[in-house]
Scaffold this motif. Sequence first.
Motif, PDB file in Angstrom:
ATOM      1  N   ILE A  54       0.862  -1.178   0.000  1.00 47.09           N
ATOM      2  CA  ILE A  54       0.000   0.000   0.000  1.00 47.09           C
ATOM      3  C   ILE A  54       0.901   1.231   0.000  1.00 47.09           C
ATOM      4  CG2 ILE A  54      -1.851   1.227   1.181  1.00 47.09           C
ATOM      5  CD1 ILE A  54      -2.466  -1.565   2.520  1.00 47.09           C
ATOM      6  N   MET A  55       1.021   1.833  -1.162  1.00 45.52           N
ATOM      7  CA  MET A  55       1.866   3.007  -1.334  1.00 45.52           C
ATOM      8  C   MET A  55       1.052   4.254  -0.999  1.00 45.52           C
ATOM      9  SD  MET A  55       4.387   1.235  -2.371  1.00 45.52           S
ATOM     10  CE  MET A  55       5.535   2.557  -2.631  1.00 45.52           C
ATOM     11  N   THR A  56       1.672   5.235  -0.373  1.00 42.10           N
ATOM     12  CA  THR A  56       1.004   6.499  -0.086  1.00 42.10           C
ATOM     13  C   THR A  56       1.421   7.500  -1.145  1.00 42.10           C
ATOM     14  OG1 THR A  56       1.021   6.017   2.278  1.00 42.10           O
ATOM     15  CG2 THR A  56       0.655   8.304   1.629  1.00 42.10           C
ATOM     16  N   ILE A  57       0.418   7.983  -1.882  1.00 36.92           N
ATOM     17  CA  ILE A  57       0.675   8.908  -2.986  1.00 36.92           C
ATOM     18  C   ILE A  57      -0.118  10.187  -2.773  1.00 36.92           C
ATOM     19  CG2 ILE A  57       1.219   7.089  -4.636  1.00 36.92           C
ATOM     20  CD1 ILE A  57      -1.653   7.418  -5.731  1.00 36.92           C
ATOM     21  N   GLY A  58       0.123  11.161  -3.623  1.00 41.85           N
ATOM     22  CA  GLY A  58      -0.577  12.439  -3.553  1.00 41.85           C
ATOM     23  C   GLY A  58      -1.981  12.355  -4.112  1.00 41.85           C
ATOM     24  N   PRO A  59      -2.687  13.481  -4.084  1.00 43.81           N
ATOM     25  CA  PRO A  59      -4.088  13.519  -4.511  1.00 43.81           C
ATOM     26  C   PRO A  59      -4.231  13.260  -6.011  1.00 43.81           C
ATOM     27  CG  PRO A  59      -3.288  15.728  -4.071  1.00 43.81           C
ATOM     28  CD  PRO A  59      -2.199  14.789  -3.648  1.00 43.81           C
ATOM     29  N   PRO A  60      -5.433  12.822  -6.411  1.00 52.29           N
ATOM     30  CA  PRO A  60      -5.691  12.593  -7.842  1.00 52.29           C
ATOM     31  C   PRO A  60      -5.852  13.907  -8.601  1.00 52.29           C
ATOM     32  CG  PRO A  60      -7.674  12.186  -6.558  1.00 52.29           C
ATOM     33  CD  PRO A  60      -6.577  12.485  -5.581  1.00 52.29           C
ATOM     34  N   LYS A  61      -5.867  13.784  -9.918  1.00 50.73           N
ATOM     35  CA  LYS A  61      -6.127  14.941 -10.781  1.00 50.73           C
ATOM     36  C   LYS A  61      -7.587  15.361 -10.619  1.00 50.73           C
ATOM     37  CE  LYS A  61      -4.137  12.558 -14.334  1.00 50.73           C
ATOM     38  NZ  LYS A  61      -3.816  12.249 -15.716  1.00 50.73           N
ATOM     39  N   ALA A  62      -7.950  16.473 -11.194  1.00 54.84           N
ATOM     40  CA  ALA A  62      -9.317  16.994 -11.101  1.00 54.84           C
ATOM     41  C   ALA A  62     -10.347  15.997 -11.653  1.00 54.84           C
ATOM     42  CB  ALA A  62      -9.419  18.324 -11.833  1.00 54.84           C
ATOM     43  N   ASP A  63      -9.944  15.187 -12.643  1.00 56.72           N
ATOM     44  CA  ASP A  63     -10.889  14.225 -13.227  1.00 56.72           C
ATOM     45  C   ASP A  63     -10.983  12.930 -12.425  1.00 56.72           C
ATOM     46  OD1 ASP A  63      -8.542  12.881 -13.849  1.00 56.72           O
ATOM     47  OD2 ASP A  63      -8.819  12.970 -16.018  1.00 56.72           O
ATOM     48  N   GLY A  64     -10.241  12.847 -11.298  1.00 59.93           N
ATOM     49  CA  GLY A  64     -10.321  11.673 -10.427  1.00 59.93           C
ATOM     50  C   GLY A  64      -9.301  10.586 -10.721  1.00 59.93           C
ATOM     51  N   THR A  65      -8.562  10.704 -11.812  1.00 59.64           N
ATOM     52  CA  THR A  65      -7.549   9.701 -12.129  1.00 59.64           C
ATOM     53  C   THR A  65      -6.257  10.020 -11.381  1.00 59.64           C
ATOM     54  OG1 THR A  65      -6.815  10.907 -14.088  1.00 59.64           O
ATOM     55  CG2 THR A  65      -8.516   9.226 -14.417  1.00 59.64           C
ATOM     56  N   SER A  66      -5.457   8.996 -11.163  1.00 57.97           N
ATOM     57  CA  SER A  66      -4.223   9.152 -10.399  1.00 57.97           C
ATOM     58  C   SER A  66      -3.126   9.816 -11.226  1.00 57.97           C
ATOM     59  CB  SER A  66      -3.723   7.790  -9.923  1.00 57.97           C
ATOM     60  OG  SER A  66      -2.513   7.929  -9.211  1.00 57.97           O
ATOM     61  N   CYS A  67      -2.331  10.626 -10.563  1.00 54.23           N
ATOM     62  CA  CYS A  67      -1.149  11.231 -11.190  1.00 54.23           C
ATOM     63  C   CYS A  67      -0.011  10.217 -11.263  1.00 54.23           C
ATOM     64  CB  CYS A  67      -0.669  12.422 -10.379  1.00 54.23           C
ATOM     65  SG  CYS A  67      -1.743  13.867 -10.486  1.00 54.23           S
ATOM     66  N   TYR A  68      -0.069   9.174 -10.431  1.00 52.89           N
ATOM     67  CA  TYR A  68       1.044   8.251 -10.267  1.00 52.89           C
ATOM     68  C   TYR A  68       0.828   6.982 -11.079  1.00 52.89           C
ATOM     69  CZ  TYR A  68       2.494  11.271  -6.505  1.00 52.89           C
ATOM     70  OH  TYR A  68       2.900  12.364  -5.794  1.00 52.89           O
ATOM     71  N   LEU A 102       2.584  21.843  -6.215  1.00 56.75           N
ATOM     72  CA  LEU A 102       1.658  21.936  -5.106  1.00 56.75           C
ATOM     73  C   LEU A 102       1.828  20.728  -4.201  1.00 56.75           C
ATOM     74  CD1 LEU A 102      -0.811  23.270  -3.755  1.00 56.75           C
ATOM     75  CD2 LEU A 102      -2.239  21.884  -5.264  1.00 56.75           C
ATOM     76  N   HIS A 103       2.060  20.953  -2.923  1.00 60.31           N
ATOM     77  CA  HIS A 103       2.197  19.876  -1.951  1.00 60.31           C
ATOM     78  C   HIS A 103       1.081  19.975  -0.935  1.00 60.31           C
ATOM     79  CE1 HIS A 103       6.147  18.517  -3.255  1.00 60.31           C
ATOM     80  NE2 HIS A 103       6.471  19.784  -3.398  1.00 60.31           N
ATOM     81  N   THR A 104       0.482  18.836  -0.629  1.00 60.78           N
ATOM     82  CA  THR A 104      -0.524  18.778   0.430  1.00 60.78           C
ATOM     83  C   THR A 104      -0.121  17.685   1.399  1.00 60.78           C
ATOM     84  OG1 THR A 104      -1.936  17.105  -0.601  1.00 60.78           O
ATOM     85  CG2 THR A 104      -2.328  19.388  -1.256  1.00 60.78           C
ATOM     86  N   LEU A 105      -0.746  17.677   2.548  1.00 58.00           N
ATOM     87  CA  LEU A 105      -0.474  16.625   3.525  1.00 58.00           C
ATOM     88  C   LEU A 105      -1.430  15.455   3.369  1.00 58.00           C
ATOM     89  CD1 LEU A 105       0.277  18.809   6.667  1.00 58.00           C
ATOM     90  CD2 LEU A 105       1.886  17.705   5.127  1.00 58.00           C
ATOM     91  N   GLU A 106      -2.297  15.518   2.360  1.00 51.50           N
ATOM     92  CA  GLU A 106      -3.222  14.424   2.112  1.00 51.50           C
ATOM     93  C   GLU A 106      -2.485  13.261   1.469  1.00 51.50           C
ATOM     94  OE1 GLU A 106      -7.438  15.446   0.781  1.00 51.50           O
ATOM     95  OE2 GLU A 106      -6.214  17.115   0.035  1.00 51.50           O
ATOM     96  N   GLY A 107      -2.782  12.056   1.939  1.00 49.24           N
ATOM     97  CA  GLY A 107      -2.190  10.868   1.361  1.00 49.24           C
ATOM     98  C   GLY A 107      -3.276   9.927   0.864  1.00 49.24           C
ATOM     99  N   TYR A 108      -3.060   9.353  -0.280  1.00 45.58           N
ATOM    100  CA  TYR A 108      -4.005   8.426  -0.882  1.00 45.58           C
ATOM    101  C   TYR A 108      -3.299   7.099  -1.088  1.00 45.58           C
ATOM    102  CZ  TYR A 108      -6.813  12.552  -1.733  1.00 45.58           C
ATOM    103  OH  TYR A 108      -7.542  13.695  -1.561  1.00 45.58           O
TER     104      TYR A 108
END
Length: 139
Positions: A54-68, A102-108
């Motif tokens: 379970i990898m912790t990644i950043g938030p998804p793009k505006a369309d809901g798909t993952s950046c990673y 842009l950095h956030t503290l949210e992890g997905y």
Amino acid sequence: MKRPYAPASISRRAALSLLFVSQIALLAGCGRQPYWDQVLRATVSGDERTIVAIMTIGPPKADGTSCYEVTNKESEESATQVSISVQLRDNCAPVFPWQEELHTLEGYGLEVEFRLKAPLAERKIIDKVSGKPVTVIDG
């Protein structure tokens, strides 16, 4: 009157332009290089033949798909441990190093599956990047 230096200056300009374009192309690839990320948590299937990192990644793009995206994964099994590693690429990272990110503290969570040759049994799961044990959580 003919200029004797004209052809040389044109080729020098072309060479400088080519150099400039190649430098921009090199810099463009800097922000989106794959990297080996540390695996901190995983689950193990009931038959103990599948590990899900379970990898912790950043938030998804505006369309809901993952950046990673997972670009590679590796596992090595021995009698006492199973070493796992995951290579990711952040496709939303800035292309040029001087752009702000842009950095956030949210992890997905991003789940990456590993199939084992033999059940895990008493073997430990080790993160290949850090050499530290991976925390196994109930799935």
